[in-house]
Design a protein around this motif. Structure first.
Motif, short mmCIF file in Angstrom:
data_model
loop_
_atom_site.label_atom_id
_atom_site.label_comp_id
_atom_site.label_asym_id
_atom_site.label_seq_id
_atom_site.Cartn_x
_atom_site.Cartn_y
_atom_site.Cartn_z
N ASN A 142 0.88 -1.13 -0.16
CA ASN A 142 0.02 0.12 0.05
C ASN A 142 0.83 1.30 0.02
O ASN A 142 2.02 1.26 0.78
CB ASN A 142 -1.00 -0.01 1.27
CG ASN A 142 -1.71 1.26 1.12
OD1 ASN A 142 -1.39 2.37 2.21
ND2 ASN A 142 -2.77 1.23 0.51
N ALA A 165 0.17 5.65 0.37
CA ALA A 165 -0.73 6.48 0.55
C ALA A 165 0.01 7.81 1.04
O ALA A 165 0.83 7.68 1.89
CB ALA A 165 -1.80 6.28 1.32
N SER A 190 -4.40 8.72 10.79
CA SER A 190 -5.35 8.14 9.57
C SER A 190 -6.73 8.38 10.40
O SER A 190 -6.94 7.93 11.45
CB SER A 190 -5.14 6.57 9.47
OG SER A 190 -6.06 6.04 8.67
N LYS A 241 -7.63 2.80 7.72
CA LYS A 241 -7.29 2.56 6.25
C LYS A 241 -6.04 1.80 5.88
O LYS A 241 -5.33 1.45 7.16
CB LYS A 241 -6.87 4.15 5.68
CG LYS A 241 -7.83 5.15 5.81
CD LYS A 241 -7.61 6.50 5.20
CE LYS A 241 -8.74 7.57 5.19
NZ LYS A 241 -8.48 8.70 4.74
N ASP A 242 -6.02 1.38 4.58
CA ASP A 242 -4.95 0.46 4.40
C ASP A 242 -3.41 0.46 5.12
O ASP A 242 -2.92 -0.30 5.59
CB ASP A 242 -4.88 0.13 3.00
CG ASP A 242 -6.09 -0.37 2.32
OD1 ASP A 242 -6.91 -0.98 3.18
OD2 ASP A 242 -5.94 -0.74 1.07
N SER A 269 -3.25 8.54 -3.81
CA SER A 269 -4.32 8.79 -2.73
C SER A 269 -5.60 8.34 -3.41
O SER A 269 -6.65 8.24 -2.59
CB SER A 269 -4.54 10.29 -2.43
OG SER A 269 -5.00 10.94 -3.58
N PRO A 305 -8.89 5.73 -3.74
CA PRO A 305 -9.32 4.92 -3.13
C PRO A 305 -9.39 3.41 -3.72
O PRO A 305 -10.56 2.99 -4.18
CB PRO A 305 -10.82 5.37 -2.63
CG PRO A 305 -11.08 6.27 -3.90
CD PRO A 305 -10.01 6.64 -4.26
N ARG A 316 -8.57 -2.80 -1.60
CA ARG A 316 -7.46 -3.28 -0.60
C ARG A 316 -6.56 -4.37 -1.38
O ARG A 316 -7.03 -5.37 -1.70
CB ARG A 316 -8.13 -3.84 0.87
CG ARG A 316 -6.89 -4.49 1.44
CD ARG A 316 -7.39 -4.53 2.96
NE ARG A 316 -7.76 -3.24 3.59
CZ ARG A 316 -8.32 -3.15 4.87
NH1 ARG A 316 -8.49 -4.07 5.68
NH2 ARG A 316 -8.53 -1.70 5.48
N GLU A 320 -0.92 0.80 -5.15
CA GLU A 320 -0.94 2.13 -5.74
C GLU A 320 0.45 2.63 -6.28
O GLU A 320 0.47 3.60 -7.14
CB GLU A 320 -1.25 3.10 -4.34
CG GLU A 320 -2.45 3.10 -3.69
CD GLU A 320 -2.71 1.96 -2.63
OE1 GLU A 320 -3.91 1.94 -2.44
OE2 GLU A 320 -1.77 1.18 -2.67
#
Length: 209
Positions: A41, A43, A60, A64-65, A93, A95, A98, A102
Motif C-alpha cells: 500500500n 498513500a 489516519s 485505512k490500508d 491517494s 481509493p 485493498r 498504488e
C-alpha cells in the motif's frame, strides 16, 4: 470572526473548517506498508511529522490500508514527496480496493529498503525506514469511538540520494519538497524561499547530532 466547532455544521460561520488552512504547510508522509501476505500500500498523509529525534507519526482518519498494513507487517517507510513527484503522490491517494498496488496505479517504481520489508518510492530523493511502535486511538472529548488513529514508528534507517548531501548535511530545499495546505492547496519549498536564523544563546544551538 470565530468558527465554533461545537455548533451544528449548518450553523457555523464558514462552509469548510479552516483548521487545515491554518495548520499549514504540513509535511506529507508518503507511507508505504506491506501486509503479512506481501501486498503493498502507498498513500500520502498530511497529518504527519517527526515526534522525536528518531520517531515519526502519521494520523489516519479511519482504519485505512496504510494503518492496517503497518500493524500487520510491523513496519512502514515514509518517502519524501517532491515537486517532480506531485502527480504520482496525488494519484496514490486514490481509493483502490485493498491489496491493489498504488505503486502500479500511479506508475511509480519501488526500490528495496535496507532494514524493513516495505519498499520506498524509487524516484524519491529521501526516505525514512520505520518499525511500528504503537497505534493510539484518538478518543474525542466526551468519549465514544475513535475516528482518528495516530500511528507511531521508530526510524531505523534513512535513505538520502547522495547529490543532496553537502558538507555532511542534507540540503532539504534542493530536493524541492511539497507540503499540504488547506482545501486543494499545496506549498513548494525551494532554495530561494529558504532562510536561516540562529537561536538565542543557550536555546539549543545546532550541535550536529
Amino acid at each position: 470572526m470565530h468558527y465554533d466547532l461545537d455548533l451544528p455544521r449548518a450553523e457555523r460561520s464558514l462552509p469548510h473548517s479552516p483548521l487545515k488552512a491554518i495548520v499549514a504547510p504540513r509535511p506529507i508522509g508518503w507511507i508505504s506498508a506491506m501486509d503479512k501476505a506481501g501486498r503493498l500500500n502507498l498513500a500520502p498523509y498530511s497529518f504527519f511529522n517527526a515526534v522525536g529525534d528518531n520517531m515519526v507519526a502519521f494520523s489516519s482518519t479511519g482504519r485505512k490500508d496504510a494503518l492496517v498494513f503497518t500493524e500487520e507487517g510491523g513496519e512502514f517507510v515514509c518517502s519524501l514527496a517532491t515537486w517532480d513527484l506531485r502527480d504520482g503522490m496525488n494519484d496514490s491517494s486514490a481509493p483502490l480496493p485493498r491489496g491493489e498496488s498504488e505503486f502500479a496505479f500511479a506508475g511509480l517504481e519501488t526500490a528495496p529498503s535496507l532494514k524493513v520489508r516495505p519498499p520506498r518510492v524509487a524516484a524519491s530523493p529521501a526516505a525514512l525506514e520505520c518499525r511500528w511502535l504503537q497505534t493510539v486511538p484518538l478518543v474525542p472529548l466526551g468519549g465514544g469511538e475513535a475516528e482518528n488513529f495516530l500511528v507511531i514508528g521508530q526510524v531505523v534507517s534513512i535513505y538520502v540520494e547522495d547529490r543532496f548531501v553537502t558538507d555532511g548535511m542534507v540540503d532539504t530545499a534542493a530536493m524541492h519538497p511539497i507540503m499540504r495546505g488547506g482545501y486543494f492547496d499545496y506549498f513548494h519549498a525551494t532554495p530561494e524561499t529558504r532562510f536561516t536564523m540562529r537561536r538565542p544563546k543557550g536555546a539549543g544551538e545546532f550541535t550536529g547530532s
